[in-house]
Design a protein around this motif. Structure first.
Motif, PDB file in Angstrom:
ATOM      1  N   HIS A  40       1.016  -1.231  -0.188  1.00 36.58           N
ATOM      2  CA  HIS A  40      -0.054  -0.035   0.031  1.00 36.58           C
ATOM      3  C   HIS A  40       0.919   1.295   0.037  1.00 36.58           C
ATOM      4  O   HIS A  40       0.614   2.175  -0.653  1.00 36.58           O
ATOM      5  CB  HIS A  40      -1.061  -0.045   1.359  1.00 36.58           C
ATOM      6  N   THR A  41       1.621   1.337   0.849  1.00 34.60           N
ATOM      7  CA  THR A  41       2.721   2.386   0.891  1.00 34.60           C
ATOM      8  C   THR A  41       3.670   2.761  -0.306  1.00 34.60           C
ATOM      9  O   THR A  41       3.628   3.812  -0.702  1.00 34.60           O
ATOM     10  CB  THR A  41       3.746   2.213   2.061  1.00 34.60           C
ATOM     11  N   HIS A  44       0.995   3.221  -3.371  1.00 34.65           N
ATOM     12  CA  HIS A  44       0.139   4.227  -3.143  1.00 34.65           C
ATOM     13  C   HIS A  44      -1.397   3.503  -3.408  1.00 34.65           C
ATOM     14  O   HIS A  44      -2.053   4.240  -4.167  1.00 34.65           O
ATOM     15  CB  HIS A  44       0.287   5.553  -4.067  1.00 34.65           C
ATOM     16  N   SER A  46      -5.164   1.629  -2.792  1.00 35.90           N
ATOM     17  CA  SER A  46      -6.303   1.868  -2.123  1.00 35.90           C
ATOM     18  C   SER A  46      -6.768   0.478  -1.561  1.00 35.90           C
ATOM     19  O   SER A  46      -5.962  -0.568  -1.755  1.00 35.90           O
ATOM     20  CB  SER A  46      -7.444   2.327  -3.002  1.00 35.90           C
ATOM     21  N   ASN A 295      -1.359  -1.971  11.185  1.00 35.22           N
ATOM     22  CA  ASN A 295      -1.609  -0.463  11.289  1.00 35.22           C
ATOM     23  C   ASN A 295      -2.230   0.210  12.505  1.00 35.22           C
ATOM     24  O   ASN A 295      -1.967   1.335  12.766  1.00 35.22           O
ATOM     25  CB  ASN A 295      -2.933  -0.198  10.200  1.00 35.22           C
ATOM     26  N   GLN A 442     -13.053  10.608   1.814  1.00 36.32           N
ATOM     27  CA  GLN A 442     -11.444  10.511   1.444  1.00 36.32           C
ATOM     28  C   GLN A 442     -10.624  10.175   2.612  1.00 36.32           C
ATOM     29  O   GLN A 442      -9.952   9.099   2.028  1.00 36.32           O
ATOM     30  CB  GLN A 442     -11.423  11.532   0.675  1.00 36.32           C
ATOM     31  N   ALA A 443     -10.954  10.679   3.825  1.00 37.73           N
ATOM     32  CA  ALA A 443     -10.028  10.113   4.814  1.00 37.73           C
ATOM     33  C   ALA A 443     -10.477   8.780   5.329  1.00 37.73           C
ATOM     34  O   ALA A 443      -9.349   8.206   5.504  1.00 37.73           O
ATOM     35  CB  ALA A 443     -10.543  11.185   5.974  1.00 37.73           C
ATOM     36  N   THR A 445     -11.333   6.228   3.353  1.00 36.38           N
ATOM     37  CA  THR A 445     -10.696   5.581   2.385  1.00 36.38           C
ATOM     38  C   THR A 445      -9.204   5.184   2.570  1.00 36.38           C
ATOM     39  O   THR A 445      -8.696   4.222   2.664  1.00 36.38           O
ATOM     40  CB  THR A 445     -10.895   5.972   0.935  1.00 36.38           C
ATOM     41  N   GLY A 446      -8.429   6.191   3.378  1.00 33.66           N
ATOM     42  CA  GLY A 446      -6.764   6.307   3.598  1.00 33.66           C
ATOM     43  C   GLY A 446      -6.901   5.507   4.856  1.00 33.66           C
ATOM     44  O   GLY A 446      -6.150   4.595   5.014  1.00 33.66           O
ATOM     45  N   SER A 451      -3.656   4.187   6.349  1.00 36.60           N
ATOM     46  CA  SER A 451      -2.838   5.441   6.426  1.00 36.60           C
ATOM     47  C   SER A 451      -3.522   6.539   7.315  1.00 36.60           C
ATOM     48  O   SER A 451      -3.634   7.735   7.036  1.00 36.60           O
ATOM     49  CB  SER A 451      -3.030   6.062   4.875  1.00 36.60           C
ATOM     50  N   THR A 454      -1.122   9.173   8.255  1.00 40.71           N
ATOM     51  CA  THR A 454      -0.925  10.262   7.040  1.00 40.71           C
ATOM     52  C   THR A 454      -2.292  11.195   6.858  1.00 40.71           C
ATOM     53  O   THR A 454      -2.149  12.438   6.660  1.00 40.71           O
ATOM     54  CB  THR A 454      -0.667   9.563   5.713  1.00 40.71           C
ATOM     55  N   VAL A 455      -3.329  10.630   7.312  1.00 41.31           N
ATOM     56  CA  VAL A 455      -4.668  11.342   7.148  1.00 41.31           C
ATOM     57  C   VAL A 455      -4.761  12.274   8.220  1.00 41.31           C
ATOM     58  O   VAL A 455      -5.158  13.475   7.912  1.00 41.31           O
ATOM     59  CB  VAL A 455      -5.747  10.410   7.198  1.00 41.31           C
TER      60      VAL A 455
END
Length: 548
Positions: A40-41, A44, A46, A295, A442-443, A445-446, A451, A454-455
Motif C-alpha cells: 500500500h505504501t 500508493h 487503495s 496499522n 476520502q479520509a 478510504t485512507g 494510512s 498520514t490522514v
C-alpha cells in the motif's frame, strides 16, 4: 494392478518437485497478507487494490484448477507441470517488478494460472509414480507441503518484507523455480492419459465471467454504491453467466469442467459447501487481522509474523492430531468440530479493543489455529473419499475449486463490510462532520488502507480528533468483519453436522473406517453408484483415500 508395478527409481525426485511446487504456490496465497501494508505504501494503493492483489491469484487458481488436468493428460503431465512452474516463476518476477497496483494484480492473476496447473497436475504425477502403501505416504507429503506453507506464510512474509522489501516475497520464487525446472527436466518422467476429455472452454469462459463479475461487484460496491447501475449490472451478468455455465456443464456430462453428477451425492454437496463457507471466513480473517496488527498496533511486518506464531504452532499441532484421527473418528465430528473451533476463535477477536496490546489476540489465534489445522486433513480425505478411485482426483479438484472461490468471495465480501463500516462510522463522527462529507469519505478510504497517520497529518488542527475517531472507526470495522467471519465459520460447522454422512462414502473409503466410528445407521446403504455410497467395486489398496 498398479500396486504390483516395479517402483519407479525417480519417484522420490517427483515427490520432491511436486511438494516444492505445492509449497510455493500455497505460500503465495498466504504470504502476501503480511506484506499488504508495505505494498500500500510503496504503490500508493487503495484498500480495493489490496483486495485485488489477493483475489486475482485466488480467482485464477480456482478457475483453472480443474481444467489444467485435461491439458496434462493429453499433452503430457511432466510437460504441462513444467509449463505451469515456468509461468508461475515468470509471473513471480513480474509481480516483484510491478510499478503499480493494477500491474501487480494482473500478474498475480497470471501467477494463479501457473499455480493452478501445478496444483492440478502434481497429484497426477504422484499417482503415476507411486503405488500401494507408498502412494499414501506420497500424498501425505503433498498435503504436508500445503499445510506448512499456509502455517509459515506470515513468518516468511514478515522476514522477507522487513529485511529486504515486499518485492522479495515474489523474487524468492525465481531461483527456486529455475532450479526446480532443471531438476524436473532431468529426473521426472513423462506420463499421459490419451483417453482424457478435451478442455471445456465454454465452462472455463463462463465460470471466469461469473466469478470475475461477482468479485468485482462486491469489491467496488462500497465506492460505487450498491444500487448503482454498474454494480447491479455486474451482479446480473454474474447470475446470467452462472446459468450459462450450469447449462454447458449439464450438456457435456462427464466431459464437463465440473461433472454435475458428483452433486447427486449429499456428502459431496456438503463438503463442497463447507469448503466454500469455511474458506470465505479463514483467509479473509488473516487479511483483516494483519491490517489491524500492523496499522493499529504499529508493528512491522516481521513483528506481525512473530505475533502470528500462536496460530502457526496451533495449526501444526492440530493438523498432526487430525491426521491421526482421520478414519478413526467420524468425518461429521471432525469437520464440524474444526469449524466450531474456527468460528469461536474468530469471535474471540472481540477481546481486543482500541487500547489493547497484541496479547489480547492470543486466545483467538490459538483457537483459530486449532480449527484451521484440523480442517484441511479432514477435508482432503473426505473430498476424495466420496468418489470412486478413478474419479478421486476430479472430486478433489472440484473441492479445491470451491475452496479458492470461497477465499476470493470472502476477501471481497468481508473486505467490503470492513470498508463500509469504517467509512460509515468515521463520516458520522463529530470530526467527520467537521471535515465535511466528501473530505471525511476520502479520509475514511485512507484509514481502511492503513494510512491513518498520514490522514491525521493532513487534518491540521484536527489531528488528534482524527486519530481518535479513525482508531474507533477502524476497530469497529475490524470487529464487524471478524464477526462476519466467525458467523460464516459457525455456519460451515452447522452444514458439516447436518450434511456429512458416512454412508455416502465410496466402498474403497468405507473399508478403511472401523464400524464403531460410523455416524449413520447403515454404512452399507448404497449411493447412486456414480460418486459415493457403497458399490460392488473392490477397494483399491493403491488409493490413499483417507491418508492424503
Amino acid at each position: 494392478m498398479s500396486a504390483e508395478r516395479a517402483p519407479s527409481p525417480t519417484r522420490w525426485w517427483t515427490l520432491g518437485i511436486v511438494a516444492l511446487g505445492t509449497f510455493m504456490l500455497m505460500l503465495d496465497l498466504s504470504v502476501v497478507a503480511i506484506a499488504l501494508p508495505q505494498i500500500h505504501t510503496s504503490l500508493h494503493s487503495s484498500f480495493s487494490d489490496l483486495q485485488w492483489v489477493v483475489d486475482a491469484y485466488a480467482l485464477t487458481l480456482a478457475i483453472f484448477l480443474v481444467t489444467a488436468g485435461s491439458f496434462a493428460d493429453r499433452l503430457g503431465r511432466k510437460k504441462v507441470f513444467q509449463a505451469g512452474f515456468a509461468l508461475f516463476t515468470a509471473a513471480s518476477l513480474a509481480c516483484g517488478l510491478a510499478g503499480g497496483a493494477g500491474t501487480l494484480s494482473l500478474f498475480r492473476g497470471v501467477q494463479g494460472i501457473g499455480a493452478a496447473i501445478m496444483f492440478a497436475v502434481g497429484p497426477a504425477l504422484l499417482g503415476h509414480e507411486f503405488h500401494g502403501k507408498e502412494r499414501a505416504a506420497a500424498f501425505s507429503g503433498f498435503g504436508a507441503a500445503a499445510g506448512l506453507a499456509v502455517a509459515t506464510g506470515p513468518l516468511i512474509g514478515g522476514a522477507l518484507t522487513s529485511s529486504l522489501s515486499w518485492r522479495w516475497i515474489f523474487f524468492v520464487n525465481v531461483p527456486v523455480g529455475l532450479v526446480a525446472l532443471v531438476v524436473a527436466a532431468a529426473r521426472v518422467p513423462e506420463s499421459f492419459n490419451r483417453r482424457a476429455h478435451r478442455v471445456d472452454w465454454g465452462g472455463v469462459i463462463s465460470l471466469s465471467v461469473t466469478l470475475g463479475a461477482l468479485v468485482f461487484a462486491i469489491i467496488r460496491g462500497t465506492e460505487e454504491g450498491w444500487s448503482s447501475a454498474l454494480i447491479l449490472t455486474l451482479f446480473a451478468v454474474s447470475a446470467v453467466f452462472l446459468l450459462v455455465f450450469l447449462g454447458i456443464e449439464r450438456s457435456l456430462g462427464e466431459r464437463a469442467m465440473i461433472d454435475l453428477a458428483f452433486f447427486r451425492n449429499p456428502t459431496f454437496v456438503g463438503i463442497s459447501a463447507v469448503s466454500f463457507v469455511a474458506n470465505a471466513a479463514g483467509l479473509p480473517s488473516v487479511f483483516i487481522e494483519t491490517n489491524y496488527v500492523e496499522n493499529m498496533l504499529h508493528v512491522d511486518a516481521w513483528g506481525a509474523g512473530l505475533r502470528f506464531l500462536p496460530l502457526t504452532c496451533a495449526l501444526f499441532v492440530a493438523g498432526a492430531v487430525a491426521g491421526t484421527l482421520t478414519g478413526k473418528v467420524s468425518f461429521r465430528l471432525l469437520m464440524g468440530a474444526s469449524c466450531l473451533f474456527l468460528g469461536t476463535g474468530l469471535l474471540l477477536t472481540h477481546l481486543a479493543d482500541a487500547n489493547s496490546s497484541w496479547t489480547a489476540l492470543i486466545p483467538s489465534l490459538i483457537i483459530t489455529g486449532i480449527g484451521m489445522g484440523s480442517f484441511n486433513p479432514t477435508r482432503a480425505a473426505l473430498a476424495i473419499g466420496v468418489a470412486e478411485p478413478a474419479k478421486s482426483g476430479v472430486a478433489s479438484g472440484i473441492n479445491e475449486t470451491f475452496q479458492q472461490v470461497g477465499i476470493a468471495v470472502g476477501i471481497a465480501g468481508v473486505g467490503a463490510l470492513f470498508q463500509n463500516r469504517v467509512a460509515g462510522d468515521f463520516t458520522a463522527s463529530q470530526v467527520g462532520r467537521q471535515l465535511g462529507h466528501g473530505a471525511a469519505e476520502q479520509a475514511a478510504t485512507g484509514i481502511t488502507a492503513g494510512s491513518l497517520d498520514t490522514v491525521a497529518k493532513g487534518a491540521g488542527a484536527l489531528h488528534d480528533q482524527v486519530v481518535t475517531a479513525g482508531r474507533e472507526a477502524f476497530l469497529s470495522g475490524f470487529h464487524s468483519a471478524m464477526t462476519l467471519c466467525g458467523i460464516l465459520a459457525l455456519a460451515s460447522a452447522a452444514i458439516a453436522f447436518f450434511m456429512l454422512r458416512t454412508k455416502d462414502l465410496h466402498s474403497s473409503a468405507l473399508s478403511l473406517i472401523p464400524p464403531e466410528v460410523d455416524d449413520d445407521a447403515d454404512v452399507t446403504e448404497a449411493g447412486d453408484g456414480t460418486t459415493g455410497g457403497g458399490t460392488d467395486k473392490a477397494p483399491d489398496p493403491a488409493v490413499p483415500s483417507l491418508s492424503a
